[in-house]
Design a protein around this motif. Structure first.
Motif, PDB file in Angstrom:
ATOM      1  N   VAL A 118       0.840  -1.201   0.000  1.00  0.00           N
ATOM      2  CA  VAL A 118       0.000   0.000   0.000  1.00  0.00           C
ATOM      3  C   VAL A 118       0.876   1.252   0.000  1.00  0.00           C
ATOM      4  O   VAL A 118       0.617   2.223  -0.726  1.00  0.00           O
ATOM      5  CB  VAL A 118      -0.952   0.003   1.212  1.00  0.00           C
ATOM      6  CG1 VAL A 118      -1.628   1.370   1.370  1.00  0.00           C
ATOM      7  CG2 VAL A 118      -2.012  -1.080   1.064  1.00  0.00           C
ATOM      8  N   ALA A 119       1.953   1.225   0.806  1.00  0.00           N
ATOM      9  CA  ALA A 119       2.853   2.385   0.866  1.00  0.00           C
ATOM     10  C   ALA A 119       3.529   2.625  -0.480  1.00  0.00           C
ATOM     11  O   ALA A 119       3.667   3.772  -0.929  1.00  0.00           O
ATOM     12  CB  ALA A 119       3.896   2.160   1.955  1.00  0.00           C
ATOM     13  N   GLU A 120       3.939   1.550  -1.153  1.00  0.00           N
ATOM     14  CA  GLU A 120       4.631   1.696  -2.426  1.00  0.00           C
ATOM     15  C   GLU A 120       3.694   2.122  -3.551  1.00  0.00           C
ATOM     16  O   GLU A 120       4.077   2.890  -4.440  1.00  0.00           O
ATOM     17  CB  GLU A 120       5.329   0.385  -2.788  1.00  0.00           C
ATOM     18  CG  GLU A 120       6.502   0.061  -1.863  1.00  0.00           C
ATOM     19  CD  GLU A 120       7.135  -1.283  -2.173  1.00  0.00           C
ATOM     20  OE1 GLU A 120       6.493  -2.095  -2.885  1.00  0.00           O
ATOM     21  OE2 GLU A 120       8.254  -1.530  -1.687  1.00  0.00           O
ATOM     22  N   GLU A 121       2.461   1.632  -3.520  1.00  0.00           N
ATOM     23  CA  GLU A 121       1.504   1.959  -4.587  1.00  0.00           C
ATOM     24  C   GLU A 121       0.776   3.273  -4.309  1.00  0.00           C
ATOM     25  O   GLU A 121       0.298   3.919  -5.233  1.00  0.00           O
ATOM     26  CB  GLU A 121       0.478   0.824  -4.747  1.00  0.00           C
ATOM     27  CG  GLU A 121       1.073  -0.503  -5.203  1.00  0.00           C
ATOM     28  CD  GLU A 121       1.558  -0.447  -6.637  1.00  0.00           C
ATOM     29  OE1 GLU A 121       1.189   0.492  -7.374  1.00  0.00           O
ATOM     30  OE2 GLU A 121       2.325  -1.351  -7.029  1.00  0.00           O
ATOM     31  N   THR A 133      -1.097   1.766  16.460  1.00  0.00           N
ATOM     32  CA  THR A 133      -0.937   3.073  15.821  1.00  0.00           C
ATOM     33  C   THR A 133      -1.349   3.000  14.357  1.00  0.00           C
ATOM     34  O   THR A 133      -1.228   1.944  13.721  1.00  0.00           O
ATOM     35  CB  THR A 133       0.517   3.570  15.914  1.00  0.00           C
ATOM     36  OG1 THR A 133       0.596   4.923  15.441  1.00  0.00           O
ATOM     37  CG2 THR A 133       1.464   2.704  15.105  1.00  0.00           C
ATOM     38  N   ASP A 134      -1.838   4.122  13.824  1.00  0.00           N
ATOM     39  CA  ASP A 134      -2.204   4.178  12.411  1.00  0.00           C
ATOM     40  C   ASP A 134      -0.949   4.281  11.556  1.00  0.00           C
ATOM     41  O   ASP A 134      -0.003   5.000  11.896  1.00  0.00           O
ATOM     42  CB  ASP A 134      -3.096   5.388  12.142  1.00  0.00           C
ATOM     43  CG  ASP A 134      -4.494   5.219  12.721  1.00  0.00           C
ATOM     44  OD1 ASP A 134      -4.874   4.075  13.018  1.00  0.00           O
ATOM     45  OD2 ASP A 134      -5.200   6.239  12.862  1.00  0.00           O
ATOM     46  N   GLY A 170       3.870   5.550  10.113  1.00  0.00           N
ATOM     47  CA  GLY A 170       4.031   4.686   8.954  1.00  0.00           C
ATOM     48  C   GLY A 170       5.328   4.935   8.218  1.00  0.00           C
ATOM     49  O   GLY A 170       6.028   3.998   7.817  1.00  0.00           O
ATOM     50  N   ALA A 171       5.673   6.224   8.055  1.00  0.00           N
ATOM     51  CA  ALA A 171       6.924   6.555   7.371  1.00  0.00           C
ATOM     52  C   ALA A 171       8.128   6.066   8.162  1.00  0.00           C
ATOM     53  O   ALA A 171       9.132   5.624   7.584  1.00  0.00           O
ATOM     54  CB  ALA A 171       6.998   8.069   7.169  1.00  0.00           C
ATOM     55  N   ALA A 172       8.038   6.130   9.500  1.00  0.00           N
ATOM     56  CA  ALA A 172       9.156   5.690  10.345  1.00  0.00           C
ATOM     57  C   ALA A 172       9.320   4.173  10.326  1.00  0.00           C
ATOM     58  O   ALA A 172      10.447   3.657  10.387  1.00  0.00           O
ATOM     59  CB  ALA A 172       8.941   6.182  11.775  1.00  0.00           C
ATOM     60  N   LEU A 173       8.192   3.436  10.221  1.00  0.00           N
ATOM     61  CA  LEU A 173       8.238   1.971  10.308  1.00  0.00           C
ATOM     62  C   LEU A 173       8.384   1.289   8.954  1.00  0.00           C
ATOM     63  O   LEU A 173       8.717   0.096   8.899  1.00  0.00           O
ATOM     64  CB  LEU A 173       6.965   1.453  10.995  1.00  0.00           C
ATOM     65  CG  LEU A 173       6.822   1.807  12.477  1.00  0.00           C
ATOM     66  CD1 LEU A 173       5.441   1.414  12.989  1.00  0.00           C
ATOM     67  CD2 LEU A 173       7.905   1.105  13.297  1.00  0.00           C
ATOM     68  N   LEU A 174       8.147   2.017   7.864  1.00  0.00           N
ATOM     69  CA  LEU A 174       8.198   1.405   6.533  1.00  0.00           C
ATOM     70  C   LEU A 174       9.542   0.755   6.212  1.00  0.00           C
ATOM     71  O   LEU A 174       9.561  -0.384   5.718  1.00  0.00           O
ATOM     72  CB  LEU A 174       7.838   2.441   5.465  1.00  0.00           C
ATOM     73  CG  LEU A 174       7.879   1.941   4.017  1.00  0.00           C
ATOM     74  CD1 LEU A 174       6.924   0.781   3.801  1.00  0.00           C
ATOM     75  CD2 LEU A 174       7.566   3.082   3.051  1.00  0.00           C
TER      76      LEU A 174
END
Length: 291
Positions: free
Chosen positions: A13-16, A46-47, A62-66
């Motif tokens: 989802v993050a990549e697309e 967390t979201d 999300g950006a930190a955990l990606l």
């Protein structure tokens, strides 16, 4: 929770940047992808993604955990590739079969998969939901599962129908009837494995019974064997692959044989070379199919 699978949802989802495109990349539909990502977010507290009309946007968390999520997903792929290489070198075939598959077919498939004296066949008998997860994760090379079923993340072969019969207590009125009908079973409970094992097949069977005028409660049993025991005890009916006359205290009825046939198919993980194993199991299923 299958953590790696759900992390793969997040990474895709993050990549697309879009749930629809991510679902297409993962060869699945959007609702289970969205639900899976939500379960991951609930699991970690967390979201990870903001859901907007234009698509999916990473949260700060999300950006930190990606990057870490991407590493774990990539490492899992490398692990599975190496595990497959080691298994092939050792001549190990890991396969699974739905608990609904009759014993004669289970043993025939296992024997067919042992293609040489140095080949070891490891068999797992489980519910369809668990087998699909095992194939998807790489714990099984392939499996024979019930149809219909949710098959996201795996490839699937054609559907084969295996004969089944309605089984009732030997002294039941339907067993004495010249022309038995489904409504005659209204005083019995339906002994069936739990819905959680394969919701799609469970619901399809319930629909078949209702379409034929039978709407009764279900009693959960572990498998076909315990269903037959419940039927013999006198208060239940079931649907079984056991051939007529093989169990004392039970009578067999031929009711809507095509509709109630057990539908099975082979599933495997995309990109895995299991063609020879698929062929071996296909031959067994072909011999046993409804003609």
């Amino acid at each position: 929770m299958d953590l790696i699978r759900h992390l793969r949802f997040f990474v895709t989802v993050a990549e697309e940047g879009h749930f629809g495109r991510a679902a297409a990349t993962l060869n699945m539909t959007q609702p289970p992808l969205s639900q899976g990502l939500r379960r991951l977010e609930q699991h970690i507290g967390t979201d990870l993604v903001h859901r907007t009309q234009r698509g999916a946007v990473l949260t700060t968390a999300g950006a930190a955990l990606l990057p870490r999520a991407r590493l774990l997903v990539d490492d899992s792929e490398r692990f599975l590739t190496e595990a497959e290489r080691v298994s092939e070198a050792r001549g190990v075939v890991r396969w699974g079969a739905t608990a609904a598959l009759p014993d004669r077919m289970l043993t025939a498939c296992a024997a067919a998969l042992r293609t040489g004296p140095d080949v070891t066949v490891s068999t797992e008998v489980a519910a369809t939901v668990d087998l699909v997860a095992a194939v998807r994760s790489g714990m099984c090379d392939l499996a024979t599962v019930e149809h219909p079923a949710l098959l996201d993340g795996v490839e699937a072969g054609p559907v084969t129908k295996v004969p089944r019969w309605v089984v009732v207590p030997a002294g039941h009125r339907s067993a004495r009837a010249e022309r038995p009908r489904f409504p005659m079973l209204s005083d019995l409970s339906f002994a069936t494995p739990p819905r959680a094992g394969n919701p799609a097949a469970f619901d399809a069977t319930q629909d078949i019974l209702r379409e034929r005028g039978l709407d009764v409660g279900a009693t959960t049993v572990a498998d076909d064997r315990t269903a037959l025991a419940a039927v013999a005890a006198g208060l239940h009916f079931g649907i079984s692959t056991a051939p007529p006359g093989s169990v004392p205290g039970v009578a067999w009825l031929t009711l809507a044989p095509d509709a109630i046939a057990l539908r099975v198919r082979i599933v495997w993980r995309p990109g895995v070379d299991v063609d020879r194993h698929i062929t071996a199991i296909d031959r067994v299923l072909f011999r046993e199919r409804v003609r």
